[in-house]
Motif scaffolding. Structure first.
Motif, PDB file in Angstrom:
ATOM      1  N   LYS A  81       0.713  -1.198   0.051  1.00  0.00           N
ATOM      2  CA  LYS A  81      -0.204  -0.168   0.185  1.00  0.00           C
ATOM      3  C   LYS A  81       1.114   1.569   0.529  1.00  0.00           C
ATOM      4  N   ASN A  82       1.552   1.207   0.677  1.00  0.00           N
ATOM      5  CA  ASN A  82       2.387   2.141   0.344  1.00  0.00           C
ATOM      6  C   ASN A  82       3.495   2.590  -0.782  1.00  0.00           C
ATOM      7  N   VAL A  83       3.390   2.013  -2.154  1.00  0.00           N
ATOM      8  CA  VAL A  83       3.948   2.539  -2.917  1.00  0.00           C
ATOM      9  C   VAL A  83       2.868   2.961  -3.521  1.00  0.00           C
ATOM     10  N   VAL A  84       1.495   2.712  -3.613  1.00  0.00           N
ATOM     11  CA  VAL A  84       0.337   3.268  -3.971  1.00  0.00           C
ATOM     12  C   VAL A  84      -0.597   4.506  -3.644  1.00  0.00           C
ATOM     13  N   PRO A  85      -0.116   5.557  -4.402  1.00  0.00           N
ATOM     14  CA  PRO A  85      -0.935   6.910  -3.358  1.00  0.00           C
ATOM     15  C   PRO A  85      -2.658   6.848  -3.599  1.00  0.00           C
ATOM     16  N   VAL A  86      -2.869   7.644  -2.603  1.00  0.00           N
ATOM     17  CA  VAL A  86      -3.932   8.507  -2.565  1.00  0.00           C
ATOM     18  C   VAL A  86      -4.519   9.500  -3.089  1.00  0.00           C
ATOM     19  N   ASP A  87      -6.042   9.472  -3.245  1.00  0.00           N
ATOM     20  CA  ASP A  87      -6.991  11.358  -3.776  1.00  0.00           C
ATOM     21  C   ASP A  87      -7.105  11.970  -2.230  1.00  0.00           C
ATOM     22  N   TYR A  88      -7.126  13.005  -2.609  1.00  0.00           N
ATOM     23  CA  TYR A  88      -7.410  13.458  -2.027  1.00  0.00           C
ATOM     24  C   TYR A  88      -8.484  13.664  -0.406  1.00  0.00           C
ATOM     25  N   ILE A 129       5.680  10.986  -3.868  1.00  0.00           N
ATOM     26  CA  ILE A 129       4.614  10.638  -4.302  1.00  0.00           C
ATOM     27  C   ILE A 129       3.702  10.510  -3.578  1.00  0.00           C
ATOM     28  N   SER A 130       2.680  10.394  -2.085  1.00  0.00           N
ATOM     29  CA  SER A 130       1.898  10.179  -1.238  1.00  0.00           C
ATOM     30  C   SER A 130       0.879  10.445  -1.819  1.00  0.00           C
ATOM     31  N   GLU A 131       0.029  11.271  -2.429  1.00  0.00           N
ATOM     32  CA  GLU A 131      -1.148  11.751  -2.292  1.00  0.00           C
ATOM     33  C   GLU A 131      -1.152  12.883  -4.071  1.00  0.00           C
ATOM     34  N   ILE A 132      -2.233  12.004  -4.418  1.00  0.00           N
ATOM     35  CA  ILE A 132      -2.338  13.368  -5.752  1.00  0.00           C
ATOM     36  C   ILE A 132      -4.035  12.858  -6.384  1.00  0.00           C
ATOM     37  N   GLN A 133      -4.770  13.829  -7.494  1.00  0.00           N
ATOM     38  CA  GLN A 133      -5.500  14.396  -7.693  1.00  0.00           C
ATOM     39  C   GLN A 133      -6.431  12.725  -8.547  1.00  0.00           C
ATOM     40  N   ALA A 134      -7.707  12.607  -8.458  1.00  0.00           N
ATOM     41  CA  ALA A 134      -7.717  11.592  -9.217  1.00  0.00           C
ATOM     42  C   ALA A 134      -7.800  11.439 -10.637  1.00  0.00           C
ATOM     43  N   ALA A 148      -2.826  10.367 -16.599  1.00  0.00           N
ATOM     44  CA  ALA A 148      -1.592  10.410 -16.093  1.00  0.00           C
ATOM     45  C   ALA A 148      -1.574   8.852 -16.746  1.00  0.00           C
ATOM     46  N   LYS A 149      -2.461   7.979 -16.252  1.00  0.00           N
ATOM     47  CA  LYS A 149      -2.195   6.384 -16.321  1.00  0.00           C
ATOM     48  C   LYS A 149      -3.291   6.499 -18.543  1.00  0.00           C
ATOM     49  N   GLU A 150      -3.961   7.607 -18.334  1.00  0.00           N
ATOM     50  CA  GLU A 150      -3.763   7.159 -19.924  1.00  0.00           C
ATOM     51  C   GLU A 150      -2.267   8.192 -20.821  1.00  0.00           C
ATOM     52  N   GLU A 151      -2.124   8.479 -20.347  1.00  0.00           N
ATOM     53  CA  GLU A 151      -0.150   9.172 -21.197  1.00  0.00           C
ATOM     54  C   GLU A 151       0.672   7.838 -20.960  1.00  0.00           C
ATOM     55  N   ILE A 152       0.418   6.885 -20.151  1.00  0.00           N
ATOM     56  CA  ILE A 152       1.580   6.791 -20.133  1.00  0.00           C
ATOM     57  C   ILE A 152       1.001   5.059 -20.576  1.00  0.00           C
ATOM     58  N   GLN A 153      -0.064   4.536 -21.139  1.00  0.00           N
ATOM     59  CA  GLN A 153      -0.575   3.818 -22.553  1.00  0.00           C
ATOM     60  C   GLN A 153      -0.153   4.667 -23.883  1.00  0.00           C
ATOM     61  N   ASN A 154      -0.263   5.563 -24.111  1.00  0.00           N
ATOM     62  CA  ASN A 154       0.384   6.041 -24.980  1.00  0.00           C
ATOM     63  C   ASN A 154       2.001   6.055 -25.351  1.00  0.00           C
ATOM     64  N   SER A 155       2.646   6.475 -23.934  1.00  0.00           N
ATOM     65  CA  SER A 155       4.181   6.430 -23.509  1.00  0.00           C
ATOM     66  C   SER A 155       4.183   5.048 -24.222  1.00  0.00           C
ATOM     67  N   GLU A 156       3.764   4.180 -23.935  1.00  0.00           N
ATOM     68  CA  GLU A 156       4.225   3.137 -24.283  1.00  0.00           C
ATOM     69  C   GLU A 156       4.138   2.420 -25.203  1.00  0.00           C
ATOM     70  N   ILE A 157       3.127   2.890 -26.311  1.00  0.00           N
ATOM     71  CA  ILE A 157       2.882   2.789 -27.808  1.00  0.00           C
ATOM     72  C   ILE A 157       3.909   2.785 -28.319  1.00  0.00           C
ATOM     73  N   SER A 158       4.352   4.434 -28.048  1.00  0.00           N
ATOM     74  CA  SER A 158       4.941   4.937 -29.072  1.00  0.00           C
ATOM     75  C   SER A 158       6.660   4.349 -28.609  1.00  0.00           C
ATOM     76  N   ILE A 159       7.218   4.083 -27.031  1.00  0.00           N
ATOM     77  CA  ILE A 159       8.375   3.562 -27.579  1.00  0.00           C
ATOM     78  C   ILE A 159       8.731   2.652 -28.753  1.00  0.00           C
ATOM     79  N   ILE A 160       7.436   1.903 -28.060  1.00  0.00           N
ATOM     80  CA  ILE A 160       7.647   0.240 -28.709  1.00  0.00           C
ATOM     81  C   ILE A 160       7.847   0.683 -30.257  1.00  0.00           C
ATOM     82  N   ASN A 161       6.811   1.645 -30.349  1.00  0.00           N
ATOM     83  CA  ASN A 161       7.028   1.795 -32.357  1.00  0.00           C
ATOM     84  C   ASN A 161       7.995   2.172 -32.509  1.00  0.00           C
TER      85      ASN A 161
END
Length: 591
Positions: free
Chosen positions: A263-270, A483-488, A494-507
């Motif tokens: 749980k310590n590596v997973v941040p919480v929302d506000y 980072i232990s707290e971040i806006q939902a 960020a989750k959407e961006e990392i998916q796009n980033s992975e596709i971009s890197i693979i290509n």
């Protein structure tokens, strides 16, 4: 969850345990349908498990005794006898499963599982159809905990089938059975019997349920189960003063530490709620041809790293990186998904590790890939000319660790006759950096930093950053940037961006002329392409981090080497995510 456990279990059994002629094509995941279509062929596949006479008797138990020509009391006695028979057969087949060697091939273990599912299907239906008679003391006097134990064993079957197949849908099935047992309180009377063995059954059920809940990342629910188990252990020790009290207290301690570390590596929302994290591959299969990850060995050998149930933090995270998201089979009865076979080894000896490597190597097809993942401390020879050293394997308690107990680069070379990917998360990962293949099969080594930054938490209590990157780069960024707290909404972007980033890197890897073919050939596999793209992402991000200052010992490496010019071209992709997460100021961006 339906309040009627009987209907729930029967529904699941009816969905998953179907006629023998169809079971090899539907129940078994794709690529594993090796059973024959006739009942007789399957009987002969069993190794001294049951005779044909036993099968016929079990079928009679399912259908029930004849109702003609017998007094009612005699019919009821016969029903009880048939139930006892099925109970005994279920015990025998369960023991047979436990005796199967972990390195057995699907052709060896699948018939045993099919037989176990068939027996427990008959047993469950039979006790359900004749419950009224079985509850009468003069015939049997079935207890609620006995019904719960049958359901618990069905849950165990699903869990062990998951371990054999890596299909996470079976984790969900096991969870459904365990949750139903808890909701119906089938083990509620355990302490009332004043029987310590029955209480142990209840606590073991809770321990198994905890493992499954952790694997499904149900953190909050796992905490509820932990609190309940904690109370049961206290009552057990207080009432019975058992000799295994220390063992159970140690189990509780391990679970608490594991939950806290995860749980310590997973941040919480506000609002303090833990944010959703996707760690497994989405339920979309590609049809790209080429090499496919078919076998994997995941080894954890940090003696001090937090672990639970022979599963260290790093192992727990890595196994999810090569699994698909769970999906109930009831949602798609024709669910067939390819999953690489996994072997989880916690602190194995060298001989055990080598045995698993040899067995996997033997089973790999021409287009298959073996993934070797090692997380552990190591030893390097003081004689630089010998170039010996590597990640340590387990030794006897009174035996001093030596260079002989390490997995050396030369130990791995024979297995590079077939496609192989090695991931080493260790302080001696550079012991494998001098690899040059004597064979023409593609080989890729992904090697962790050899030092841990002073700005990071102790890996023994938080897990290693390199493995966390391979699981989920956003979580790794949170660890690097504290980072232990971040806006939902920021988290969702960020989750959407990392998916796009992975596709971009693979290509980019596929299209670059500077990337070695030994890397490109693995990009057609959906699991390996994700891992490779996350490796690239980690190298770029850590190179830019102000906390790491470009120290080579704090950066990952690969064999074959990826040119610096390629990494430079990925900076813009990484920068976009850092801006979204509002941490770009912690990195040294080139002008």
């Amino acid at each position: 969850m339906s309040p009627d456990l009987e209907k729930l279990v029967t529904n699941h059994l009816s969905q998953c345990f179907i006629p023998v002629r169809e079971i090899s094509n539907i129940v078994m995941p794709e690529g594993e349908a090796i059973l024959g279509t006739s009942t007789e062929e399957q009987k002969t596949s069993l190794v001294n498990a049951f005779s044909s006479e036993n099968v016929e008797t079990s079928q009679q138990a399912l259908n029930g005794p004849s109702q003609s020509g017998y007094p009612e009391s005699q019919q009821n006695k016969q029903i009880a006898q048939e139930f006892i028979f099925l109970m005994e057969k279920s015990q025998h087949v369960f023991i047979a499963l436990k005796d199967l060697p972990p390195t057995a091939t699907p052709k060896q273990w699948q018939p045993f599982f099919q037989r176990a599912f068939e027996i427990f299907t008959r047993l469950w239906k039979y006790q359900q159809e004749h419950r009224t008679i079985l509850e009468q003391k003069e015939y049997y006097g079935i207890k609620r905990w006995e019904i719960g134990e049958i359901a618990s064993k069905i849950g165990q079957l699903y869990y062990h089938y998951y371990l054999r197949t890596s299909e996470t849908s079976y984790l969900l099935e096991a969870s459904v059975f365990y949750e139903a047992i808890r909701d119906r309180a089938y083990f509620k009377e355990a302490f009332d019997t004043n029987n310590p063995q029955l209480v142990l059954k209840k606590m073991r059920y809770y321990a198994r349920f905890l493992v499954i809940s952790l694997l499904l990342n149900k953190r909050e629910f796992a905490k509820v189960l932990l609190d309940e188990l904690d109370q049961h252990v206290k009552d057990y020790i207080g009432v019975f003063k058992p000799s295994d009290s220390q063992e159970w207290n140690e189990i509780l301690k391990e679970v608490v530490q594991f939950l806290d570390a995860d749980k310590n590596v997973v941040p919480v929302d506000y609002e303090g709620a833990y944010l959703p994290v996707e760690t497994r591959l989405a339920n979309i299969e590609t049809n790209e041809k080429g090499l496919k990850l078919t076998h994997s060995i995941i080894v954890g050998n940090y003696p001090s790293q937090i672990k639970f149930s022979e599963l260290s933090l790093d192992m727990f995270r890595m196994l999810q990186a090569i699994e698909r998201q769970p999906k109930m089979r009831s949602e798609d009865k024709s669910l067939k998904r390819f999953n690489p076979t996994k072997h989880l080894l916690y602190r194995p000896s060298f001989s055990t590790l080598f045995q698993y490597m040899a067995n996997c190597f033997k089973d790999i097809s021409d287009n298959g890939v073996l993934l070797l993942y090692f997380s552990g401390e190591g030893t390097v020879s003081e004689n630089s000319e010998t170039n010996l050293g590597g990640i340590s394997t387990s030794t006897k308690k009174d035996q001093v660790k030596s260079i002989k107990e390490c997995l050396h680069l030369t130990d791995i070379v024979p297995f590079t006759r077939k496609p192989l990917v090695l991931i080493a998360d260790s302080n001696v990962s550079n012991a494998y950096s001098s690899f040059t293949s004597p064979f023409d099969s593609p080989t890729l080594f992904l090697l962790s930093p050899t030092k841990v930054s002073e700005h990071l938490k102790d890996p023994s209590v938080s897990g290693n950053l390199f493995t966390l990157f391979l699981l989920n780069p956003i979580l790794a960024i949170c660890m690097v940037c504290n980072i232990s707290e971040i806006q939902a909404d920021i988290w969702a972007k960020a989750k959407e961006e990392i998916q796009n980033s992975e596709i971009s890197i693979i290509n980019a890897l596929k299209e670059s002329n500077d990337i070695h073919n030994n890397i490109k050939v693995f990009l057609n596999d959906e699991f390996l392409s994700r891992i490779i793209s996350r490796f690239v992402f980690s190298k770029v991000l850590l190179s830019l981090s102000s906390k790491f200052n470009g120290d080579p010992c704090l950066l990952p490496n690969s064999v074959p080497h990826i040119p610096d010019s390629f990494y430079s071209g990925i900076i813009g992709t990484v920068k976009s995510l850092l801006i979204i997460m509002n941490v770009a100021d912690q990195f040294q961006m080139p002008q």
